[in-house]
Design a protein around this motif. Structure first.
Motif, short mmCIF file in Angstrom:
data_model
loop_
_atom_site.label_atom_id
_atom_site.label_comp_id
_atom_site.label_asym_id
_atom_site.label_seq_id
_atom_site.Cartn_x
_atom_site.Cartn_y
_atom_site.Cartn_z
N THR A 11 0.85 -1.19 0.00
CA THR A 11 0.00 0.00 0.00
C THR A 11 0.89 1.25 0.00
OG1 THR A 11 -0.03 0.13 2.40
CG2 THR A 11 -1.75 -1.19 1.37
N MET A 12 0.32 2.40 -0.32
CA MET A 12 1.06 3.66 -0.27
C MET A 12 1.62 3.87 1.15
SD MET A 12 0.86 5.08 -3.35
CE MET A 12 1.12 6.86 -3.34
N GLU A 13 0.86 3.43 2.15
CA GLU A 13 1.27 3.63 3.56
C GLU A 13 2.49 2.79 3.91
OE1 GLU A 13 -1.97 3.08 2.58
OE2 GLU A 13 -2.40 5.22 2.80
N GLN A 14 2.71 1.68 3.20
CA GLN A 14 3.86 0.81 3.52
C GLN A 14 5.17 1.29 2.90
OE1 GLN A 14 1.79 -2.93 2.22
NE2 GLN A 14 3.20 -3.87 3.67
N ALA A 15 5.08 2.20 1.95
CA ALA A 15 6.28 2.57 1.19
C ALA A 15 7.41 3.15 2.07
CB ALA A 15 5.92 3.53 0.06
N PRO A 16 7.12 4.03 3.03
CA PRO A 16 8.21 4.57 3.85
C PRO A 16 8.98 3.49 4.61
CG PRO A 16 6.23 5.90 4.14
CD PRO A 16 5.83 4.68 3.35
N GLU A 17 8.24 2.52 5.14
CA GLU A 17 8.89 1.43 5.89
C GLU A 17 9.78 0.61 4.97
OE1 GLU A 17 9.69 -2.51 7.02
OE2 GLU A 17 8.10 -2.13 5.57
N TYR A 18 9.30 0.36 3.75
CA TYR A 18 10.08 -0.39 2.75
C TYR A 18 11.40 0.31 2.45
CZ TYR A 18 11.18 -1.57 -2.20
OH TYR A 18 11.79 -1.90 -3.39
N VAL A 19 11.32 1.58 2.17
CA VAL A 19 12.53 2.34 1.81
C VAL A 19 13.48 2.38 3.02
CG1 VAL A 19 13.44 4.59 1.10
CG2 VAL A 19 11.34 3.69 0.05
N PHE A 32 0.48 8.60 -11.91
CA PHE A 32 1.90 8.96 -12.07
C PHE A 32 2.33 10.10 -11.15
CE2 PHE A 32 5.36 11.28 -14.16
CZ PHE A 32 6.32 10.29 -14.18
N LYS A 33 1.51 11.15 -11.10
CA LYS A 33 1.91 12.33 -10.34
C LYS A 33 2.10 11.99 -8.85
CE LYS A 33 0.51 17.04 -9.80
NZ LYS A 33 -0.72 17.78 -9.58
N GLU A 34 1.15 11.26 -8.32
CA GLU A 34 1.23 10.90 -6.90
C GLU A 34 2.39 9.93 -6.63
OE1 GLU A 34 -2.28 9.96 -4.01
OE2 GLU A 34 -3.10 10.53 -5.97
N GLN A 35 2.60 9.01 -7.56
CA GLN A 35 3.71 8.06 -7.38
C GLN A 35 5.06 8.77 -7.47
OE1 GLN A 35 2.46 5.29 -10.42
NE2 GLN A 35 1.77 3.79 -8.91
N LYS A 36 5.17 9.73 -8.37
CA LYS A 36 6.42 10.47 -8.50
C LYS A 36 6.68 11.30 -7.24
CE LYS A 36 9.09 13.61 -11.42
NZ LYS A 36 9.66 14.27 -10.26
N ALA A 37 5.62 11.91 -6.70
CA ALA A 37 5.77 12.70 -5.48
C ALA A 37 6.25 11.81 -4.33
CB ALA A 37 4.45 13.36 -5.13
N MET A 38 5.68 10.61 -4.23
CA MET A 38 6.10 9.66 -3.20
C MET A 38 7.57 9.27 -3.40
SD MET A 38 5.00 5.69 -2.89
CE MET A 38 5.89 5.42 -4.42
N PHE A 39 7.90 8.94 -4.64
CA PHE A 39 9.27 8.55 -5.00
C PHE A 39 10.26 9.66 -4.59
CE2 PHE A 39 12.79 8.60 -7.99
CZ PHE A 39 13.14 7.27 -8.14
N ARG A 84 9.79 12.23 -2.44
CA ARG A 84 9.81 12.51 -0.99
C ARG A 84 10.57 11.45 -0.22
NH1 ARG A 84 4.43 14.71 -1.31
NH2 ARG A 84 3.59 12.66 -0.85
N LEU A 85 10.46 10.18 -0.67
CA LEU A 85 11.16 9.11 0.04
C LEU A 85 12.62 8.98 -0.39
CD1 LEU A 85 8.38 6.33 0.03
CD2 LEU A 85 9.03 7.84 1.92
N GLY A 86 13.00 9.74 -1.41
CA GLY A 86 14.39 9.70 -1.87
C GLY A 86 14.79 8.36 -2.46
N CYS A 87 13.91 7.77 -3.27
CA CYS A 87 14.22 6.47 -3.88
C CYS A 87 15.30 6.64 -4.94
CB CYS A 87 12.97 5.88 -4.52
SG CYS A 87 11.68 5.58 -3.34
#
Ligand SMILES: [Zn+2]
Ligand SMILES: [Zn+2]
Length: 256
Positions: free
Chosen positions: A59-67, A96-103, A105-108
């Motif tokens: 989920t979008m919520e899990q992404a920070p923990e993953y990174v 795309f826009k939301e995924q790029k913003a997440m990418f 912000r998380l510094g992937c």
């Protein structure tokens, strides 16, 4: 060991719900295999509306923990292997826009494109479903090219996932169009080693005879969903057979 991949940028984690084992096991297997660079590229989360929850991605919520988890392991194993963290992502304009913003912000580190669905997994269909509908392969090629022009993706995973079963002339025309566009953008194509070990319809020689003439860069990807996938010497040899048979322009790492 020598005579194996030096880098692999296509690795999943249990968060996608269809990969097994811990990241630590994957990393230690990679070190044993002599892999110097390992990129985690789990299935990108999608900002679904209407509360839909995917069974094949985090989920979008899990992404920070993953990174965070991969970054911590990256520090721990820094003297043995270089780790990267990113995503395998469909290019879906509405997300795309939301995924790029997440990418951002998380510094992937990177994303690879794996166009498993054309619009969204909610609307389907799965790109690998056999079809003789020309509009589907045309839409696949159009979407891949449009997505690659954003500059967000380091390579195209399993380019031959699209399972068009109609006229050879249509297949050749559309895939040539895609390969030419990717050559222009200097984006490598992946020979997917999981496809080999799992007996999927890709990699298919129907496709791999095309990039030779165009001169595309080609890279191998484990697409690891298990620790065993990390150590798959047999599929590595078979992937190299394709490279040799079609005299492909193989690269062994990408700049991240
Ligand atoms: Zn994929
Ligand atoms: Zn994958």
């Amino acid at each position: 060991m020598t005579g194996f991949l030096k880098a692999n940028y296509h690795t999943h984690t249990y968060r996608c719900q269809h990969a097994y084992g811990s990241e630590r096991e994957y990393i230690e297997a990679a070190i044993r295999m002599g892999i110097a660079e390992l990129g985690f590229s789990d299935h990108v989360p999608c900002p679904f509306k209407d509360g839909y929850v995917s069974g094949i991605r985090m989920t979008m919520e899990q992404a920070p923990e993953y990174v965070y988890a991969i970054r911590e392991l990256g520090k721990e194993y820094a003297s043995d292997i270089k780790l990267y963290v990113g995503f395998e992502a469909e290019y879906i304009p509405e997300f795309f826009k939301e995924q790029k913003a997440m990418f951002d912000r998380l510094g992937c580190d990177y994303m690879i494109m794996g166009q498993h669905f054309m619009k969204s997994e909610q609307t389907g269909p799965y790109t690998g479903t056999p079809t003789d509908d020309e509009s589907r392969i045309r839409e696949y090629v159009d979407t891949v090219i449009e997505g690659m022009k954003t500059g967000m993706y380091s390579y195209l995973a399993h380019p031959d996932l699209i399972n068009y079963q109609g006229l050879d002339s249509v297949y050749e025309w559309e895939m040539t169009r895609m390969c030419k566009a990717l050559k222009e953008l200097d984006i490598p194509l992946e020979i997917n080693m999981l496809g080999i070990s799992a007996g999927k319809h890709y990699p298919t020689e129907r496709f791999w005879c095309i990039p030779h003439d165009i001169g595309n860069k080609v890279i191998l990807g484990l697409d690891a969903h298990t620790v065993d996938n990390i150590c798959d010497v047999e599929s590595y040899e078979k992937a190299l057979d394709i490279v040799r048979k079609y005299d492909l322009n193989l690269i062994d790492r990408i700049e991240i």
